[in-house]
Design an enzyme around this catalytic site. Structure first.
Site, PDB file in Angstrom:
ATOM      1  N   CYS A 115       2.127 -11.479 -32.049  1.00  0.00           N
ATOM      2  CA  CYS A 115       0.921 -11.596 -31.211  1.00  0.00           C
ATOM      3  C   CYS A 115      -0.241 -10.742 -31.708  1.00  0.00           C
ATOM      4  O   CYS A 115      -1.372 -10.921 -31.272  1.00  0.00           O
ATOM      5  CB  CYS A 115       1.249 -11.266 -29.760  1.00  0.00           C
ATOM      6  SG  CYS A 115       2.588 -12.273 -29.110  1.00  0.00           S
ATOM      7  N   HIS A 248      -5.262  -9.637 -26.309  1.00  0.00           N
ATOM      8  CA  HIS A 248      -4.187 -10.629 -26.373  1.00  0.00           C
ATOM      9  C   HIS A 248      -3.858 -11.071 -24.946  1.00  0.00           C
ATOM     10  O   HIS A 248      -3.774 -10.261 -24.025  1.00  0.00           O
ATOM     11  CB  HIS A 248      -2.959 -10.013 -27.042  1.00  0.00           C
ATOM     12  CG  HIS A 248      -1.750 -10.873 -26.959  1.00  0.00           C
ATOM     13  ND1 HIS A 248      -1.768 -12.212 -27.276  1.00  0.00           N
ATOM     14  CD2 HIS A 248      -0.468 -10.597 -26.575  1.00  0.00           C
ATOM     15  CE1 HIS A 248      -0.562 -12.714 -27.100  1.00  0.00           C
ATOM     16  NE2 HIS A 248       0.246 -11.759 -26.669  1.00  0.00           N
ATOM     17  N   ASN A 278       0.444 -17.608 -22.907  1.00  0.00           N
ATOM     18  CA  ASN A 278       0.493 -16.705 -24.060  1.00  0.00           C
ATOM     19  C   ASN A 278       0.696 -17.547 -25.322  1.00  0.00           C
ATOM     20  O   ASN A 278       1.762 -18.120 -25.523  1.00  0.00           O
ATOM     21  CB  ASN A 278       1.643 -15.712 -23.861  1.00  0.00           C
ATOM     22  CG  ASN A 278       1.770 -14.717 -24.999  1.00  0.00           C
ATOM     23  OD1 ASN A 278       1.193 -14.897 -26.062  1.00  0.00           O
ATOM     24  ND2 ASN A 278       2.544 -13.672 -24.778  1.00  0.00           N
TER      25      ASN A 278
HETATM   26  O1  UT7 Z   1       3.032 -11.579 -26.241  1.00  0.00           O
HETATM   27  C1  UT7 Z   1       4.090 -10.700 -26.255  1.00  0.00           C
HETATM   28  C2  UT7 Z   1       3.954  -9.742 -25.223  1.00  0.00           C
HETATM   29  N1  UT7 Z   1       4.679 -10.166 -24.039  1.00  0.00           N
HETATM   30  C3  UT7 Z   1       4.350  -9.603 -22.914  1.00  0.00           C
HETATM   31  O2  UT7 Z   1       3.407  -8.856 -22.860  1.00  0.00           O
HETATM   32  C4  UT7 Z   1       5.216  -9.835 -21.681  1.00  0.00           C
HETATM   33  C5  UT7 Z   1       5.303  -8.551 -20.903  1.00  0.00           C
HETATM   34  N2  UT7 Z   1       6.089  -8.641 -19.705  1.00  0.00           N
HETATM   35  C6  UT7 Z   1       5.706  -9.365 -18.636  1.00  0.00           C
HETATM   36  O3  UT7 Z   1       4.680  -9.997 -18.682  1.00  0.00           O
HETATM   37  C7  UT7 Z   1       6.541  -9.292 -17.393  1.00  0.00           C
HETATM   38  O4  UT7 Z   1       7.539  -8.290 -17.536  1.00  0.00           O
HETATM   39  C8  UT7 Z   1       7.198 -10.646 -17.045  1.00  0.00           C
HETATM   40  C9  UT7 Z   1       6.142 -11.638 -16.581  1.00  0.00           C
HETATM   41  C10 UT7 Z   1       7.947 -11.187 -18.245  1.00  0.00           C
HETATM   42  C11 UT7 Z   1       8.225 -10.477 -15.914  1.00  0.00           C
HETATM   43  O5  UT7 Z   1       7.615  -9.855 -14.782  1.00  0.00           O
HETATM   44  P1  UT7 Z   1       8.398  -8.694 -14.011  1.00  0.00           P
HETATM   45  O6  UT7 Z   1       7.555  -8.313 -12.885  1.00  0.00           O
HETATM   46  O7  UT7 Z   1       8.708  -7.633 -15.032  1.00  0.00           O
HETATM   47  O8  UT7 Z   1       9.677  -9.440 -13.487  1.00  0.00           O
HETATM   48  P2  UT7 Z   1      11.230  -9.109 -13.771  1.00  0.00           P
HETATM   49  O9  UT7 Z   1      11.596  -9.338 -15.186  1.00  0.00           O
HETATM   50  O10 UT7 Z   1      11.513  -7.768 -13.212  1.00  0.00           O
HETATM   51  O11 UT7 Z   1      11.962 -10.197 -12.896  1.00  0.00           O
HETATM   52  C12 UT7 Z   1      12.044 -10.045 -11.495  1.00  0.00           C
HETATM   53  C13 UT7 Z   1      12.818 -11.175 -10.874  1.00  0.00           C
HETATM   54  C14 UT7 Z   1      14.265 -11.322 -11.308  1.00  0.00           C
HETATM   55  O12 UT7 Z   1      15.003 -11.643 -10.152  1.00  0.00           O
HETATM   56  P3  UT7 Z   1      15.875 -10.538  -9.368  1.00  0.00           P
HETATM   57  O13 UT7 Z   1      16.893 -10.064 -10.355  1.00  0.00           O
HETATM   58  O14 UT7 Z   1      14.914  -9.458  -8.969  1.00  0.00           O
HETATM   59  O15 UT7 Z   1      16.450 -11.292  -8.208  1.00  0.00           O
HETATM   60  C15 UT7 Z   1      14.272 -12.522 -12.221  1.00  0.00           C
HETATM   61  O16 UT7 Z   1      15.489 -13.199 -12.243  1.00  0.00           O
HETATM   62  O17 UT7 Z   1      12.211 -12.458 -11.158  1.00  0.00           O
HETATM   63  C16 UT7 Z   1      13.229 -13.387 -11.580  1.00  0.00           C
HETATM   64  N3  UT7 Z   1      12.603 -14.328 -12.521  1.00  0.00           N
HETATM   65  C17 UT7 Z   1      12.041 -15.486 -12.132  1.00  0.00           C
HETATM   66  N4  UT7 Z   1      11.912 -16.060 -10.925  1.00  0.00           N
HETATM   67  C18 UT7 Z   1      11.250 -17.231 -10.870  1.00  0.00           C
HETATM   68  C19 UT7 Z   1      12.462 -14.184 -13.862  1.00  0.00           C
HETATM   69  N5  UT7 Z   1      11.787 -15.254 -14.333  1.00  0.00           N
HETATM   70  C20 UT7 Z   1      11.512 -16.070 -13.291  1.00  0.00           C
HETATM   71  C21 UT7 Z   1      10.828 -17.285 -13.174  1.00  0.00           C
HETATM   72  N6  UT7 Z   1      10.712 -17.820 -11.950  1.00  0.00           N
HETATM   73  N7  UT7 Z   1      10.258 -17.910 -14.225  1.00  0.00           N
END
Ligand code: UT7
Length: 321
Positions: A115, A248, A278
């Site tokens: 990225c 980005h 992204n």
């Molecule tokens: O370009 C490369 C750089 N990439 C990035 O910058 C990405 C950086 N990270 C992020 O943008 C965020 O960490 C994410 C958007 C990927 C995730 O957000 P988060 O607030 O960190 O969520 P999480 O990973 O803590 O997930 C929380 C919950 C989980 O459920 P439980 O265990 O709390 O019940 C996941 O299973 O959200 C659940 N989950 C989803 N639910 C519905 C994960 N993906 C999904 C989904 N839809 N697509």
């Protein structure tokens, strides 16, 4: 003194927007609410199976050439930033050179910094031009990330999209690219990777994108703030002199945190994440081109372009447009 200036921008997005609800309709266990609240993404574009990164790159490049008022044959350097090349080799840049009908023997190669790739490519092209070895470059970010997504992994597949953005960078008597900074720390490679390869006609390892989202989030917020400050400091400029931050486009919360660390209001930040998703190396030049074409970015404006991605890599460029 030779400087390098952006003479024109272009971009290309394949097909119609695919909304979050479209993903739900395709059977992905997610919701519009989750995607919007966690990332800020509403829709993305996904390329058809027979469209490669070089096809998107060529179309973006043609628009940048038009905007710069030059012919394909005026280009003596092509650098494509991509992590989703058409082939293992030749490079996507060589394919773009061929598709544009350029036969002048100029240089063409790819840069792989995920990225951060566009910022890396821009900085490399700037150094070629400033050295006097080349006079007019096409710098392109082009991705078909949909090819390396595991569509059964809802934590990653909803975040990415396909597209390409390009700039023509040419020699000039006034700056242009004022400063750039590039960094990497390979020790973080496991938190964002596609840990597979090809050998003996087979995929060895895992050919899909794997990400520890929270670890990437924390890392991104820290280094994007640091590297923007670094280019400003090294150029002897303040954040107040910046007209537009073009980060980005990965997550609106990362973008907001970065703007806050720089003391920039969000109305000075170009955001296209909501309708592009992204697009990795394509995200910065796509956002740049959209903001130029909408009239937000105008000649004379000062920009910070900055990216962070797998590797880990990160970098920024301070640009007088
Ligand atoms: O370009 C490369 C750089 N990439 C990035 O910058 C990405 C950086 N990270 C992020 O943008 C965020 O960490 C994410 C958007 C990927 C995730 O957000 P988060 O607030 O960190 O969520 P999480 O990973 O803590 O997930 C929380 C919950 C989980 O459920 P439980 O265990 O709390 O019940 C996941 O299973 O959200 C659940 N989950 C989803 N639910 C519905 C994960 N993906 C999904 C989904 N839809 N697509």
């Amino acid at each position: 003194m030779i400087y390098a200036r952006i003479a024109g921008t272009g971009s290309y997005l394949p097909g119609d927007p695919v909304t979050n609800d479209d993903l739900v309709a395709r059977g992905i266990d997610t919701s519009n609410d989750w995607i919007v609240s966690r990332s800020g993404i509403h829709s993305r574009h996904l390329a058809a199976a027979d469209v490669g990164a070089s096809d998107l790159a060529k179309l973006a490049a043609e628009r940048a050439l038009d905007a710069a008022g030059c012919e394909a044959d005026d280009i003596d350097l092509i650098i494509v930033a991509t992590s989703t090349p058409d082939f293992i080799f030749p490079s996507t840049a060589a394919l773009v050179q061929s598709k544009l009908g350029i036969r002048n023997g100029g240089a063409a190669f790819d840069v792989q910094a995920v990225c951060s790739g566009f910022v890396y490519a821009l900085s490399v092209a700037e150094k070629f031009i400033r050295s006097g070895s080349h006079t007019r470059a096409l710098v392109i970010g082009a991705e078909v990330f949909s090819r390396i997504l595991d569509w059964s992994d809802r934590s990653t597949c909803v975040l990415f999209g396909d597209g390409a953005g390009a700039v023509v960078l040419e020699a000039s008597t006034s700056p242009g690219i004022r400063m750039s900074a590039l960094h990497a720390d390979g020790s973080h490679h496991p938190i964002l990777c596609v840990p597979g390869g090809v050998a003996s006609g087979q995929v060895i390892g895992d050919p899909f994108l794997r990400m520890d989202g929270q670890a990437v989030f924390k890392f991104a917020v820290k280094v994007l703030g640091d590297v923007a400050h670094e280019v400003l400091e090294r150029a002897g400029e303040s954040a107040q002199s910046v007209d537009w931050l073009i980060p980005h486009q990965a997550n609106i919360r990362i973008i907001q945190a970065t703007a806050k660390r720089l003391g920039l209001p969000m109305d000075k930040v170009v955001t296209t994440l909501d309708h592009h998703g992204n697009t990795s190396a394509a995200s910065i030049p796509l956002a740049l081109d959209e903001a130029v074409r909408s009239g937000q970015i105008r000649p004379g404006h000062r920009l910070i372009l900055e990216g962070v991605g797998g590797g880990f890599t990160w970098g920024a460029a301070l640009v007088d447009f």
